[in-house]
Motif scaffolding. Structure first.
Motif, mmCIF file in Angstrom:
data_model
loop_
_atom_site.group_PDB
_atom_site.id
_atom_site.type_symbol
_atom_site.label_atom_id
_atom_site.label_comp_id
_atom_site.label_asym_id
_atom_site.label_seq_id
_atom_site.Cartn_x
_atom_site.Cartn_y
_atom_site.Cartn_z
ATOM 1 N N PRO A 154 0.783 -1.242 0.000
ATOM 2 C CA PRO A 154 0.000 0.000 0.000
ATOM 3 C C PRO A 154 0.818 1.297 0.000
ATOM 4 O O PRO A 154 0.232 2.374 0.033
ATOM 5 C CB PRO A 154 -0.814 -0.124 1.284
ATOM 6 C CG PRO A 154 0.095 -0.870 2.206
ATOM 7 C CD PRO A 154 0.849 -1.848 1.356
ATOM 8 N N LEU A 155 2.174 1.211 -0.022
ATOM 9 C CA LEU A 155 2.967 2.444 -0.080
ATOM 10 C C LEU A 155 2.608 3.249 -1.319
ATOM 11 O O LEU A 155 2.488 4.481 -1.268
ATOM 12 C CB LEU A 155 4.463 2.097 -0.080
ATOM 13 C CG LEU A 155 5.417 3.280 -0.255
ATOM 14 C CD1 LEU A 155 5.246 4.283 0.884
ATOM 15 C CD2 LEU A 155 6.870 2.797 -0.339
ATOM 16 N N VAL A 200 1.694 7.344 -1.710
ATOM 17 C CA VAL A 200 2.565 8.315 -2.386
ATOM 18 C C VAL A 200 2.054 8.700 -3.772
ATOM 19 O O VAL A 200 2.572 9.652 -4.367
ATOM 20 C CB VAL A 200 4.013 7.772 -2.504
ATOM 21 C CG1 VAL A 200 4.598 7.505 -1.126
ATOM 22 C CG2 VAL A 200 4.082 6.540 -3.382
ATOM 23 N N LYS A 201 1.042 8.014 -4.290
ATOM 24 C CA LYS A 201 0.584 8.296 -5.662
ATOM 25 C C LYS A 201 0.210 9.755 -5.878
ATOM 26 O O LYS A 201 0.608 10.351 -6.891
ATOM 27 C CB LYS A 201 -0.577 7.377 -6.035
ATOM 28 C CG LYS A 201 -0.964 7.496 -7.517
ATOM 29 C CD LYS A 201 -2.060 6.519 -7.908
ATOM 30 C CE LYS A 201 -3.421 7.017 -7.514
ATOM 31 N NZ LYS A 201 -4.516 6.226 -8.142
ATOM 32 N N ASP A 228 -6.011 -0.281 -6.759
ATOM 33 C CA ASP A 228 -6.035 0.980 -6.022
ATOM 34 C C ASP A 228 -4.778 1.806 -6.244
ATOM 35 O O ASP A 228 -4.826 3.039 -6.199
ATOM 36 C CB ASP A 228 -6.209 0.713 -4.516
ATOM 37 C CG ASP A 228 -7.595 0.184 -4.183
ATOM 38 O OD1 ASP A 228 -8.508 0.356 -5.018
ATOM 39 O OD2 ASP A 228 -7.754 -0.398 -3.091
ATOM 40 N N ASP A 229 -3.642 1.135 -6.448
ATOM 41 C CA ASP A 229 -2.391 1.865 -6.630
ATOM 42 C C ASP A 229 -2.054 2.059 -8.102
ATOM 43 O O ASP A 229 -0.925 2.404 -8.446
ATOM 44 C CB ASP A 229 -1.243 1.148 -5.915
ATOM 45 C CG ASP A 229 -1.125 -0.321 -6.304
ATOM 46 O OD1 ASP A 229 -2.147 -0.898 -6.724
ATOM 47 O OD2 ASP A 229 -0.032 -0.886 -6.188
ATOM 48 N N GLY A 230 -3.023 1.842 -8.975
ATOM 49 C CA GLY A 230 -2.804 2.061 -10.394
ATOM 50 C C GLY A 230 -3.176 3.473 -10.812
ATOM 51 O O GLY A 230 -3.707 4.267 -10.028
ATOM 52 N N LEU A 231 -2.899 3.801 -12.079
ATOM 53 C CA LEU A 231 -3.221 5.105 -12.630
ATOM 54 C C LEU A 231 -4.345 4.988 -13.651
ATOM 55 O O LEU A 231 -4.497 3.941 -14.285
ATOM 56 C CB LEU A 231 -1.998 5.721 -13.334
ATOM 57 C CG LEU A 231 -1.077 6.620 -12.506
ATOM 58 C CD1 LEU A 231 -0.444 5.837 -11.367
ATOM 59 C CD2 LEU A 231 -0.003 7.227 -13.402
ATOM 60 N N THR A 232 -5.081 6.048 -13.809
ATOM 61 C CA THR A 232 -6.066 6.100 -14.874
ATOM 62 C C THR A 232 -5.401 6.602 -16.150
ATOM 63 O O THR A 232 -4.291 7.146 -16.123
ATOM 64 C CB THR A 232 -7.218 7.056 -14.529
ATOM 65 O OG1 THR A 232 -6.701 8.406 -14.459
ATOM 66 C CG2 THR A 232 -7.853 6.690 -13.195
#
Length: 300
Positions: free
Chosen positions: A89-90, A94-95, A133-137
């Motif tokens: 989940p880091l 930081v995203k 959840d830690d991906g980008l659109t």
């Protein structure tokens, strides 16, 4: 002090002992470069620290990455020099900062090309994690590409080449869709240096050359250069024939797309490529693109 954490291998959520954390935080407040050094070392271990002591990381360390924090420069320097993609989940934490970090890092005197690390992390988060959840659109990734400098964007093209080479069907299932769906199409991003980067990417695509070229073509513009970007298009690589011999139609179209209609000198490889095109596909000798390029060569 980190080596003094008890146990041969720390378990998840096992926590950094308070007496070690308190000493590290006192070092953060020490005068001069000592503080920067302590911060940089700590942030180089951020993935591990998040695994061992996530609450400390979230509440004490992550705020130091804010661009207006007094420790932001050494914190980002250490974090990026670790060269390890932040794990979830880091990455979730930081995203929001990563999405804004490339232009800020590019303006720092200590950059040392570390902006490319940010963009490659974000590229990885889009290509491999976009449904998580830690991906980008798509919109987030495109905005990052628009905001980075031309040099950083060209380094990102190089990284895309590594993605294509390093994954099964990577060119066709990862790189080509990325170029079709995400890469910004504004004319301002089609520069002389980017054209050389695209050509360098294309000469490593192997049998996927036609598919990748179809995706790259819209980003090409005519440029005159004193470099030799088509070096590998006329030479055998290992047991493979020259790219031009394998794909004469696409190579001719590529040449036509990037060659200005007026030249001050003949590009070094142009005559050689045209010979290979005519040998591999004689019918192309009547093609208007071939005739136009031959006319340029003969007029020089």
């Amino acid at each position: 002090m980190f080596h003094a954490v008890p146990g041969e291998k720390q378990e998840q959520n096992s926590l950094i002992p308070d007496h070690i954390k308190s000493r590290i935080e006192r070092l953060f407040a020490s005068p001069g470069e000592g503080s920067d050094h302590a911060v940089s070392i700590t942030f180089s271990k951020l993935n591990w620290l998040m695994y061992v002591d996530p609450e400390w990381v979230e509440h004490r360390l992550i705020p130091m990455l804010a661009f207006d924090h007094t420790a932001a420069e050494p914190a980002w320097n250490g974090f990026l020099c670790s060269n390890r993609v932040p794990r979830s989940p880091l990455a979730v934490l930081v995203k929001p900062l990563l999405l804004q970090a490339a232009p800020w890092v590019e303006n720092q005197t200590w950059d040392r090309d570390l902006a490319k690390v940010i963009t490659q992390w974000l590229g990885w988060m889009y290509i491999f994690k976009r449904d998580e959840d830690d991906g980008l659109t798509k919109q987030e990734m495109r905005r990052v590409l628009r905001e980075m400098s031309d040099d950083t964007r060209n380094q990102f093209i190089w990284w895309l080449g590594k993605v294509g080479q390093g994954n099964d069907d990577g060119w066709e299932t990862l790189v080509a869709p990325f170029l079709n769906e995400v890469w910004p199409r504004e004319r301002i991003f089609r520069t002389a240096s980017s054209v050389e980067s695209w050509i360098s990417l294309l000469d490593d695509t192997g049998n996927s050359f036609p598919v990748v070229y179809a995706s790259v073509k819209r980003y090409l513009v005519p440029v005159e250069t004193d470099r030799h970007p088509f070096y590998r298009f006329t030479r055998e690589v290992g047991e493979d024939e020259p790219i031009t011999t394998q794909f004469p139609v696409e190579t001719l179209d590529l040449l036509d797309s990037v060659t200005p209609k007026v030249l001050s000198r003949t590009p070094y490889e142009l005559p050689k490529i045209l010979v290979l095109v005519s040998e591999a596909a004689p019918n192309l000798r009547a093609d208007h693109r071939y005739l136009g390029l031959m006319d340029l060569v003969e007029r020089m």
